[in-house]
Design a protein around this motif. Structure first.
Motif, PDB file in Angstrom:
ATOM      1  N   PRO A 162       0.834  -1.208   0.000  1.00  0.00           N
ATOM      2  CA  PRO A 162       0.000   0.000   0.000  1.00  0.00           C
ATOM      3  C   PRO A 162       0.867   1.254   0.000  1.00  0.00           C
ATOM      4  CG  PRO A 162      -0.820  -1.595   1.592  1.00  0.00           C
ATOM      5  CD  PRO A 162       0.520  -2.099   1.130  1.00  0.00           C
ATOM      6  N   GLU A 163       0.433   2.248  -0.736  1.00  0.00           N
ATOM      7  CA  GLU A 163       1.246   3.455  -0.929  1.00  0.00           C
ATOM      8  C   GLU A 163       1.660   4.102   0.380  1.00  0.00           C
ATOM      9  OE1 GLU A 163       1.049   7.712  -3.390  1.00  0.00           O
ATOM     10  OE2 GLU A 163      -0.590   6.264  -3.508  1.00  0.00           O
ATOM     11  N   GLN A 164       0.760   4.115   1.356  1.00  0.00           N
ATOM     12  CA  GLN A 164       1.068   4.801   2.619  1.00  0.00           C
ATOM     13  C   GLN A 164       2.155   4.098   3.419  1.00  0.00           C
ATOM     14  OE1 GLN A 164      -1.792   3.180   1.934  1.00  0.00           O
ATOM     15  NE2 GLN A 164      -2.959   2.664   3.783  1.00  0.00           N
ATOM     16  N   TYR A 165       2.469   2.847   3.056  1.00  0.00           N
ATOM     17  CA  TYR A 165       3.483   2.093   3.774  1.00  0.00           C
ATOM     18  C   TYR A 165       4.786   1.928   2.992  1.00  0.00           C
ATOM     19  CZ  TYR A 165      -0.355   0.730   6.895  1.00  0.00           C
ATOM     20  OH  TYR A 165      -1.409   0.743   7.782  1.00  0.00           O
ATOM     21  N   LEU A 166       4.830   2.457   1.778  1.00  0.00           N
ATOM     22  CA  LEU A 166       5.984   2.194   0.916  1.00  0.00           C
ATOM     23  C   LEU A 166       7.285   2.775   1.464  1.00  0.00           C
ATOM     24  CD1 LEU A 166       7.200   1.063  -1.671  1.00  0.00           C
ATOM     25  CD2 LEU A 166       6.505   3.161  -2.863  1.00  0.00           C
ATOM     26  N   PHE A 167       7.227   3.950   2.067  1.00  0.00           N
ATOM     27  CA  PHE A 167       8.468   4.595   2.496  1.00  0.00           C
ATOM     28  C   PHE A 167       9.255   3.744   3.476  1.00  0.00           C
ATOM     29  CE2 PHE A 167      10.876   7.490   5.298  1.00  0.00           C
ATOM     30  CZ  PHE A 167      11.757   7.992   4.347  1.00  0.00           C
ATOM     31  N   HIS A 168       8.574   3.089   4.424  1.00  0.00           N
ATOM     32  CA  HIS A 168       9.261   2.280   5.434  1.00  0.00           C
ATOM     33  C   HIS A 168       9.323   0.797   5.079  1.00  0.00           C
ATOM     34  CE1 HIS A 168       9.927   5.507   8.175  1.00  0.00           C
ATOM     35  NE2 HIS A 168       8.657   5.696   8.488  1.00  0.00           N
ATOM     36  N   ALA A 169       8.675   0.391   4.003  1.00  0.00           N
ATOM     37  CA  ALA A 169       8.560  -1.039   3.691  1.00  0.00           C
ATOM     38  C   ALA A 169       9.918  -1.730   3.581  1.00  0.00           C
ATOM     39  CB  ALA A 169       7.771  -1.231   2.392  1.00  0.00           C
ATOM     40  N   HIS A 170      10.870  -1.056   2.971  1.00  0.00           N
ATOM     41  CA  HIS A 170      12.211  -1.623   2.798  1.00  0.00           C
ATOM     42  C   HIS A 170      12.805  -2.039   4.140  1.00  0.00           C
ATOM     43  CE1 HIS A 170      16.491  -1.837   1.851  1.00  0.00           C
ATOM     44  NE2 HIS A 170      16.717  -0.839   2.671  1.00  0.00           N
ATOM     45  N   HIS A 171      12.769  -1.136   5.115  1.00  0.00           N
ATOM     46  CA  HIS A 171      13.361  -1.445   6.417  1.00  0.00           C
ATOM     47  C   HIS A 171      12.527  -2.465   7.189  1.00  0.00           C
ATOM     48  CE1 HIS A 171      15.679   2.515   6.075  1.00  0.00           C
ATOM     49  NE2 HIS A 171      16.546   1.543   6.057  1.00  0.00           N
ATOM     50  N   TRP A 172      11.209  -2.373   7.085  1.00  0.00           N
ATOM     51  CA  TRP A 172      10.380  -3.368   7.772  1.00  0.00           C
ATOM     52  C   TRP A 172      10.712  -4.779   7.291  1.00  0.00           C
ATOM     53  CZ3 TRP A 172       5.576   0.087   6.747  1.00  0.00           C
ATOM     54  CH2 TRP A 172       5.400   0.974   7.812  1.00  0.00           C
TER      55      TRP A 172
END
Length: 223
Positions: A162-172
């Protein structure tokens, strides 16, 4: 949506574990991290970055000077050569500034798509997804983003995150792979998405929910 909602609760502000002081040292650190651990890279670069935190200072050290600091890292000779060549290109072509685009970053010696995506995200706040060994494994193991190559996994993840989660997705995803969904034996009993995971490699077979989730982790999609 539910998977990344839970990741966002578990780690609201995830951080990369490579130590750096500016975009330049981040580029160097990520390039050095190939086939090496973040902890190993941090141990080698702490002293290096204290005396060489700009392309000019690093270039002045020369290959031998860089090698003296990073010889505990795998492939250190080739990496030192790339670091020096990278410094020359930054100085000659980019006015000593780290570029912000994927196309320009991947021109730098030793910088591939994964490194470029990490730099774009961590240094410049651009939402990207860098596929390292952890992200690649999770994409395929959990069947969220199956693919035969890192590029295929990246493409699939970008379709489902989901777009709202993309910024942190890599680190998660990286931190989940490093500490929970481990390569040799995933710790499903500690996993906040175990009841949503479709992996055939689960370490035990218990109907959902596989773990006792705190109330904050239970969303509408899981109820």
């Amino acid at each position: 949506m539910e998977i990344f909602r839970r990741f966002s609760i578990q780690r609201p502000e995830p951080k990369g574990e490579l130590e750096h002081v500016n975009p330049f040292t981040l580029v160097v650190a990520v390039a050095l991290s190939a086939q090496a651990t973040d902890a190993g890279v941090n141990k080698a670069t702490r002293a290096l970055f204290k005396i060489a935190d700009t392309p000019e200072k690093m270039l002045a050290l020369g290959e031998d000077g860089v090698i003296a600091h990073i010889k505990t890292i795998g492939l250190y000779r080739n990496k030192a050569k790339n670091v020096i060549a990278l410094c020359r290109m930054l100085i000659d072509d980019f006015g000593s500034q780290v570029p912000k685009t994927l196309e320009e970053l991947t021109r730098l010696p030793g910088v591939g798509r994964k490194t470029a995506n990490v730099v774009m995200s961590m240094a410049f706040g651009i939402p990207t997804l860098a596929v390292d060994t952890h992200v690649f494994r999770i994409g395929n193991r959990c069947l969220m983003a199956p693919g035969k190559t890192p590029d295929e996994v990246e493409e699939q993840f970008l379709k489902v995150i989901p777009e709202q989660y993309l910024f942190h997705a890599h680190h998660w995803l990286i931190l989940h792979g490093r500490y929970t969904c481990k390569a040799r034996k995933p710790e499903c009993e500690h996993c906040v998405i175990a009841d949503l995971c479709r992996s055939p490699e689960k370490t035990f077979d218990i109907p959902a929910p596989l773990v006792e989730l705190p109330p904050q982790f239970i969303g509408e999609a899981a109820q």
